[in-house]
Design a protein around this motif. Structure first.
Motif, PDB file in Angstrom:
ATOM      1  N   SER A 119      -2.818  -8.420  -1.380  1.00  0.00           N
ATOM      2  CA  SER A 119      -3.314  -7.078  -1.110  1.00  0.00           C
ATOM      3  C   SER A 119      -2.350  -6.029  -1.644  1.00  0.00           C
ATOM      4  CB  SER A 119      -3.472  -6.876   0.407  1.00  0.00           C
ATOM      5  OG  SER A 119      -4.399  -7.784   0.952  1.00  0.00           O
ATOM      6  N   PHE A 120      -2.824  -4.806  -1.696  1.00  0.00           N
ATOM      7  CA  PHE A 120      -2.015  -3.645  -2.059  1.00  0.00           C
ATOM      8  C   PHE A 120      -1.529  -3.050  -0.744  1.00  0.00           C
ATOM      9  CE2 PHE A 120      -2.107   0.858  -4.009  1.00  0.00           C
ATOM     10  CZ  PHE A 120      -0.812   0.735  -4.486  1.00  0.00           C
ATOM     11  N   VAL A 171       8.829   0.248  10.270  1.00  0.00           N
ATOM     12  CA  VAL A 171       8.236   0.866  11.459  1.00  0.00           C
ATOM     13  C   VAL A 171       6.735   1.053  11.323  1.00  0.00           C
ATOM     14  CG1 VAL A 171      10.403   2.012  12.043  1.00  0.00           C
ATOM     15  CG2 VAL A 171       8.685   3.248  10.700  1.00  0.00           C
ATOM     16  N   GLY A 172       6.179   0.766  10.143  1.00  0.00           N
ATOM     17  CA  GLY A 172       4.750   0.915   9.932  1.00  0.00           C
ATOM     18  C   GLY A 172       4.284   0.097   8.749  1.00  0.00           C
ATOM     19  N   PHE A 173       2.961   0.003   8.640  1.00  0.00           N
ATOM     20  CA  PHE A 173       2.388  -0.847   7.602  1.00  0.00           C
ATOM     21  C   PHE A 173       0.914  -0.523   7.447  1.00  0.00           C
ATOM     22  CE2 PHE A 173       0.263  -4.865   6.380  1.00  0.00           C
ATOM     23  CZ  PHE A 173       0.968  -5.174   5.231  1.00  0.00           C
ATOM     24  N   VAL A 174       0.400  -0.744   6.252  1.00  0.00           N
ATOM     25  CA  VAL A 174      -1.036  -0.725   5.996  1.00  0.00           C
ATOM     26  C   VAL A 174      -1.317  -1.637   4.812  1.00  0.00           C
ATOM     27  CG1 VAL A 174      -1.015   1.278   4.470  1.00  0.00           C
ATOM     28  CG2 VAL A 174      -3.082   0.738   5.704  1.00  0.00           C
ATOM     29  N   ARG A 175      -2.472  -2.270   4.859  1.00  0.00           N
ATOM     30  CA  ARG A 175      -2.872  -3.210   3.811  1.00  0.00           C
ATOM     31  C   ARG A 175      -4.228  -2.780   3.278  1.00  0.00           C
ATOM     32  NH1 ARG A 175      -5.653  -8.220   3.704  1.00  0.00           N
ATOM     33  NH2 ARG A 175      -6.127  -8.088   5.926  1.00  0.00           N
ATOM     34  N   LEU A 176      -4.359  -2.749   1.951  1.00  0.00           N
ATOM     35  CA  LEU A 176      -5.638  -2.462   1.317  1.00  0.00           C
ATOM     36  C   LEU A 176      -6.092  -3.662   0.517  1.00  0.00           C
ATOM     37  CD1 LEU A 176      -4.092   0.539   1.218  1.00  0.00           C
ATOM     38  CD2 LEU A 176      -6.308   1.075   0.270  1.00  0.00           C
ATOM     39  N   ILE A 177      -7.345  -4.024   0.722  1.00  0.00           N
ATOM     40  CA  ILE A 177      -7.977  -5.034  -0.106  1.00  0.00           C
ATOM     41  C   ILE A 177      -8.734  -4.222  -1.158  1.00  0.00           C
ATOM     42  CG2 ILE A 177      -9.622  -6.931  -0.202  1.00  0.00           C
ATOM     43  CD1 ILE A 177      -8.334  -6.031   3.165  1.00  0.00           C
ATOM     44  N   THR A 178      -8.316  -4.328  -2.407  1.00  0.00           N
ATOM     45  CA  THR A 178      -8.855  -3.441  -3.423  1.00  0.00           C
ATOM     46  C   THR A 178      -8.761  -4.019  -4.822  1.00  0.00           C
ATOM     47  OG1 THR A 178      -8.710  -1.186  -4.327  1.00  0.00           O
ATOM     48  CG2 THR A 178      -6.638  -2.219  -3.677  1.00  0.00           C
ATOM     49  N   ASP A 179      -9.662  -3.537  -5.676  1.00  0.00           N
ATOM     50  CA  ASP A 179      -9.556  -3.825  -7.104  1.00  0.00           C
ATOM     51  C   ASP A 179      -8.902  -2.659  -7.839  1.00  0.00           C
ATOM     52  OD1 ASP A 179     -11.581  -1.896  -7.178  1.00  0.00           O
ATOM     53  OD2 ASP A 179     -13.144  -3.296  -7.800  1.00  0.00           O
ATOM     54  N   ALA A 208     -12.024  -0.134  -2.010  1.00  0.00           N
ATOM     55  CA  ALA A 208     -10.869  -0.507  -1.189  1.00  0.00           C
ATOM     56  C   ALA A 208     -11.293  -0.592   0.268  1.00  0.00           C
ATOM     57  CB  ALA A 208      -9.743   0.506  -1.344  1.00  0.00           C
ATOM     58  N   TYR A 209     -10.741  -1.563   0.955  1.00  0.00           N
ATOM     59  CA  TYR A 209     -10.922  -1.705   2.397  1.00  0.00           C
ATOM     60  C   TYR A 209      -9.546  -1.536   3.030  1.00  0.00           C
ATOM     61  CZ  TYR A 209     -11.965  -3.556   6.991  1.00  0.00           C
ATOM     62  OH  TYR A 209     -12.106  -3.699   8.344  1.00  0.00           O
ATOM     63  N   LEU A 210      -9.432  -0.542   3.883  1.00  0.00           N
ATOM     64  CA  LEU A 210      -8.185  -0.217   4.562  1.00  0.00           C
ATOM     65  C   LEU A 210      -8.079  -1.064   5.829  1.00  0.00           C
ATOM     66  CD1 LEU A 210      -5.873   1.939   4.408  1.00  0.00           C
ATOM     67  CD2 LEU A 210      -7.332   3.396   5.797  1.00  0.00           C
ATOM     68  N   ALA A 211      -6.980  -1.805   5.967  1.00  0.00           N
ATOM     69  CA  ALA A 211      -6.849  -2.742   7.085  1.00  0.00           C
ATOM     70  C   ALA A 211      -5.415  -2.769   7.604  1.00  0.00           C
ATOM     71  CB  ALA A 211      -7.245  -4.148   6.618  1.00  0.00           C
ATOM     72  N   ARG A 256     -15.125   4.312  -5.885  1.00  0.00           N
ATOM     73  CA  ARG A 256     -16.471   4.667  -5.433  1.00  0.00           C
ATOM     74  C   ARG A 256     -16.546   4.643  -3.909  1.00  0.00           C
ATOM     75  NH1 ARG A 256     -22.154   1.695  -6.306  1.00  0.00           N
ATOM     76  NH2 ARG A 256     -23.457   3.477  -5.790  1.00  0.00           N
ATOM     77  N   ARG A 257     -15.840   3.703  -3.294  1.00  0.00           N
ATOM     78  CA  ARG A 257     -15.888   3.588  -1.839  1.00  0.00           C
ATOM     79  C   ARG A 257     -14.559   3.073  -1.299  1.00  0.00           C
ATOM     80  NH1 ARG A 257     -21.036   1.031   0.997  1.00  0.00           N
ATOM     81  NH2 ARG A 257     -21.767   2.906  -0.025  1.00  0.00           N
ATOM     82  N   MET A 258     -14.086   3.720  -0.239  1.00  0.00           N
ATOM     83  CA  MET A 258     -12.973   3.225   0.554  1.00  0.00           C
ATOM     84  C   MET A 258     -13.479   3.189   1.995  1.00  0.00           C
ATOM     85  SD  MET A 258      -9.058   4.658   1.156  1.00  0.00           S
ATOM     86  CE  MET A 258      -8.636   4.628  -0.583  1.00  0.00           C
ATOM     87  N   ILE A 259     -13.380   2.029   2.617  1.00  0.00           N
ATOM     88  CA  ILE A 259     -13.902   1.897   3.970  1.00  0.00           C
ATOM     89  C   ILE A 259     -12.827   1.342   4.903  1.00  0.00           C
ATOM     90  CG2 ILE A 259     -16.275   1.583   3.173  1.00  0.00           C
ATOM     91  CD1 ILE A 259     -15.994  -1.399   3.851  1.00  0.00           C
ATOM     92  N   LEU A 260     -13.117   1.427   6.182  1.00  0.00           N
ATOM     93  CA  LEU A 260     -12.251   0.858   7.204  1.00  0.00           C
ATOM     94  C   LEU A 260     -13.072   0.648   8.453  1.00  0.00           C
ATOM     95  CD1 LEU A 260     -11.446   3.213   9.538  1.00  0.00           C
ATOM     96  CD2 LEU A 260     -10.271   4.131   7.569  1.00  0.00           C
TER      97      LEU A 260
END
Length: 144
Positions: free
Chosen positions: A43-44, A56-64, A69-72, A103-107
């Motif tokens: 993931s990105f 102290v923090g983190f975020v993971r994106l599943i994306t091309d 992109a899916y924010l997770a 085109r789309r970023m979701i969560l």
């Protein structure tokens, strides 16, 4: 933000900190460490660190990085909340040059709609077009 930095360098990430938070979260409770490590590797990701380099923090994106992109797995440790760090983290992601023109970023969120709406996220229009295979207990089933 003074005293903090955000990095996409996986070598800086502290898997133990990430795993301790996410494996106890409402959305991925019990996730095997190897599964999370594989998810991060593919993931990105963005890590947030204090001035001492402690994660102290983190975020993971599943994306091309081109269309979707899916924010997770978004978190800021409780001891660092209330400082605007989650807003800074989401803004950094939304503004990142590799994520422009999607085109789309979701969560999916149970309780942070107010945070994400500040950055353009809205409830899904026409949710009937979305489908899923959902296995909410998969991490617990693998233990049996």
């Amino acid at each position: 933000m003074q005293g903090y930095k955000i990095s996409t360098n996986h070598e800086e990430f502290n898997l133990d900190v990430i795993y301790n938070f996410i494996s106890n979260s409402s959305w991925a409770k019990g996730i095997p460490k190897a599964t999370l490590d594989k998810a991060i590797s593919n993931s990105f990701c963005f890590g947030m660190f204090d001035e001492g380099g402690v994660q102290v923090g983190f975020v993971r994106l599943i994306t091309d990085k081109a269309t979707f992109a899916y924010l997770a797995d978004v978190f800021v440790l409780e001891s660092h909340r209330g400082l605007g760090l989650s807003k800074w983290l989401v803004k950094t992601i939304v503004d990142h040059s590799d994520l422009q023109g999607l085109r789309r970023m979701i969560l999916a969120t149970r309780d942070a709609h107010g945070l994400y709406s500040q950055f353009g996220f809205k409830a899904v229009e026409n949710p009937e077009i979305l489908m899923q295979i959902w296995q909410p207990d998969i991490y617990h089933e693998s233990l049996v």
